[in-house]
Design a protein around this motif. Structure first.
Motif, PDB file in Angstrom:
ATOM      1  N   LEU A 168     -21.522 -25.047  45.665  1.00 27.69           N
ATOM      2  CA  LEU A 168     -21.225 -25.352  44.257  1.00 27.69           C
ATOM      3  C   LEU A 168     -19.746 -25.124  43.967  1.00 27.69           C
ATOM      4  CD1 LEU A 168     -24.302 -23.944  42.275  1.00 27.69           C
ATOM      5  CD2 LEU A 168     -23.786 -26.312  42.870  1.00 27.69           C
ATOM      6  N   GLN A 169     -19.225 -24.049  44.513  1.00 28.40           N
ATOM      7  CA  GLN A 169     -17.810 -23.750  44.289  1.00 28.40           C
ATOM      8  C   GLN A 169     -16.916 -24.851  44.878  1.00 28.40           C
ATOM      9  OE1 GLN A 169     -16.823 -19.810  45.645  1.00 28.40           O
ATOM     10  NE2 GLN A 169     -16.156 -19.358  43.566  1.00 28.40           N
ATOM     11  N   ALA A 170     -17.318 -25.360  46.039  1.00 25.56           N
ATOM     12  CA  ALA A 170     -16.526 -26.428  46.665  1.00 25.56           C
ATOM     13  C   ALA A 170     -16.549 -27.687  45.792  1.00 25.56           C
ATOM     14  CB  ALA A 170     -17.059 -26.724  48.057  1.00 25.56           C
ATOM     15  N   ILE A 171     -17.660 -27.933  45.137  1.00 25.37           N
ATOM     16  CA  ILE A 171     -17.766 -29.151  44.318  1.00 25.37           C
ATOM     17  C   ILE A 171     -17.078 -28.973  42.966  1.00 25.37           C
ATOM     18  CG2 ILE A 171     -19.371 -30.705  43.108  1.00 25.37           C
ATOM     19  CD1 ILE A 171     -21.381 -30.194  45.324  1.00 25.37           C
ATOM     20  N   TYR A 172     -17.287 -27.826  42.311  1.00 26.16           N
ATOM     21  CA  TYR A 172     -16.857 -27.686  40.913  1.00 26.16           C
ATOM     22  C   TYR A 172     -15.608 -26.827  40.718  1.00 26.16           C
ATOM     23  CZ  TYR A 172     -21.331 -29.784  39.791  1.00 26.16           C
ATOM     24  OH  TYR A 172     -22.386 -30.651  39.713  1.00 26.16           O
ATOM     25  N   GLY A 173     -15.153 -26.169  41.786  1.00 27.01           N
ATOM     26  CA  GLY A 173     -14.009 -25.277  41.592  1.00 27.01           C
ATOM     27  C   GLY A 173     -14.483 -24.003  40.932  1.00 27.01           C
ATOM     28  N   GLU A 174     -13.749 -23.564  39.926  1.00 29.32           N
ATOM     29  CA  GLU A 174     -14.099 -22.299  39.277  1.00 29.32           C
ATOM     30  C   GLU A 174     -15.459 -22.384  38.585  1.00 29.32           C
ATOM     31  OE1 GLU A 174     -12.104 -19.612  35.893  1.00 29.32           O
ATOM     32  OE2 GLU A 174     -10.737 -20.788  37.152  1.00 29.32           O
ATOM     33  N   LEU A 175     -16.350 -21.486  38.920  1.00 27.84           N
ATOM     34  CA  LEU A 175     -17.708 -21.555  38.362  1.00 27.84           C
ATOM     35  C   LEU A 175     -17.939 -20.515  37.288  1.00 27.84           C
ATOM     36  CD1 LEU A 175     -19.987 -21.991  41.508  1.00 27.84           C
ATOM     37  CD2 LEU A 175     -19.576 -23.668  39.696  1.00 27.84           C
ATOM     38  N   THR A 176     -18.840 -20.832  36.365  1.00 28.61           N
ATOM     39  CA  THR A 176     -19.363 -19.842  35.431  1.00 28.61           C
ATOM     40  C   THR A 176     -20.882 -19.994  35.491  1.00 28.61           C
ATOM     41  OG1 THR A 176     -19.467 -21.392  33.585  1.00 28.61           O
ATOM     42  CG2 THR A 176     -17.399 -20.183  33.855  1.00 28.61           C
TER      43      THR A 176
END
Ligand code: TRP
Length: 370
Positions: A168-176
């Motif tokens: 998910l981090q690779a796809i969206y960058g910074e996550l919340t």
């Protein structure tokens, strides 16, 4: 520099060709003449796709398939949104089963919109306008993300199990946490039409703006994982990876981004025609600094918001559009006259549309009954 796509930020995409390359989308050019009855496709506004071949085949062979898309209920329904509505309606006319989801969980998590308000916006702004633009209630399934029907819940939990935090981090960058929930909820939205309870595996096309591609990529990966046969020879879900079409974005009336939160950037479909005309008169054009200069050098339709309104919405006749383009370019058509012409077309459209919208309420009730 690589283009970044962030579904929760304003994307100022300048080079759509580069986007195709960087993200491995396919060029829609191949389908332009076959489906020339869809203005956005014919004119290259829908520029890219993933797996549209599966949808083309379903349409051509008259097989069962579905169109699924979601709306973010965050404000006025404007001409940027109209494009998606026209696409939905076009697929309905091409015999797609229609699935529409109001993303009220996303609008609450990411934009602080209260659920009651999201509901009101989804029905009054979106569905009534969809119907006024030509959506027929038959074959339409509509739901709110917050409806949480049993199967839907199950699907979202299934997606959570089949992806890692790092992916998910690779796809969206910074996550919340809000982003994680929104993206898995959207994957569930997109896979929803293929649930056994809803008729099972079928080709599904998702028409979206290019900024939504991260969600599409995630969902396509998830689909193949959910579809994988496991040791106990069970699958989570028998499904195809979803297909997608990608459209460009209309610019705001002053240039920059068209946004529902910036009044001056858009014209709402419910806007009072005289207010709308004022906005047209004040819109950014591709005109030169002085009339003399414009007569000599010609205008620049590519930079003109009036021309964009014609191209996307107000002029369907390609010959007429080409004439306007040419006479702007060669300096015979000046901005004042052109704006007046646009204002006339717009006034006619809005007046007719608003009458149709008044009659749409009972049709919306029919959509909600199911
Ligand atoms: N995230 C989308 C938006 O910001 C809305 C949306 C929710 C959506 N679920 C969807 C779009 C499923 C396409 C398919 O507009």
């Amino acid at each position: 520099m690589n283009v970044k796509l962030d579904p929760w930020a304003s994307n100022d995409i300048e080079d759509y060709e580069k986007l195709l390359k960087d993200f491995g989308m396919d060029d829609m050019g191949k389908y332009r003449s076959k489906y020339s009855d869809l203005r956005y496709l014919r004119r290259g506004v829908i520029f890219g796709h993933r797996d549209f071949g599966r949808i083309d085949e379903a349409i051509s062979k008259k097989r069962n398939y579905a169109m699924m898309t979601g709306l973010m209920p965050s404000g006025k329904f404007h001409f940027g949104h109209k494009m998606v509505a026209d696409e939905i309606i076009w697929f309905q006319q091409k015999n797609a089963e229609i699935f529409i989801c109001a993303a009220d969980i996303e609008s609450w998590l990411m934009r602080d919109i209260p659920f009651e308000q999201a509901k009101e916006i989804a029905l009054k702004e979106y569905l009534e306008n969809y119907v006024a633009l030509g959506l027929k209630p038959k074959g339409v399934t509509f739901w709110f993300q917050s409806d949480y029907c049993k199967e839907y819940y199950k699907l979202r939990d299934m997606t959570a199990k089949r992806v890692t935090f790092n992916e998910l981090q690779a796809i969206y960058g910074e996550l919340t946490p809000g982003k994680i929930i929104s993206s898995l909820t959207q994957a569930a939205d997109i896979l929803h039409p293929q649930l056994p309870e809803l008729g099972g595996m079928k080709p599904v096309v998702v028409p979206v703006g290019a900024d939504q591609d991260p969600h599409i990529r995630l969902t396509r990966d998830l689909a193949s994982r959910l579809n994988a046969v496991r040791e106990n020879s069970m699958r989570d879900l028998e499904c195809f990876p979803p297909s997608a079409t990608y459209h460009k974005f209309m610019q705001g009336l002053q240039g920059g981004k068209m946004s529902s939160s910036d009044q001056k950037s858009h014209i709402a479909l419910t806007e009072n025609p005289s207010e709308a005309i004022k906005k047209v008169m004040g819109a950014k054009t591709g005109g030169r600094v002085t009339v003399d200069e414009q007569k000599k050098l010609g205008g620049e339709p590519e930079k003109c918001m009036i021309y964009e309104l014609y191209l996307y919405h107000l002029i369907d006749d390609d010959r007429k559009l080409a004439e306007i383009y040419a006479s702007c370019r060669n300096g015979t058509l000046l901005c004042g006259e052109d704006k007046k012409h646009c204002a006339e077309l717009l006034e006619r459209f809005l007046t007719d549309h608003q009458k149709r919208k008044e009659k749409a309420v009972s049709q919306v009730e029919k959509i909600l009954e199911k």
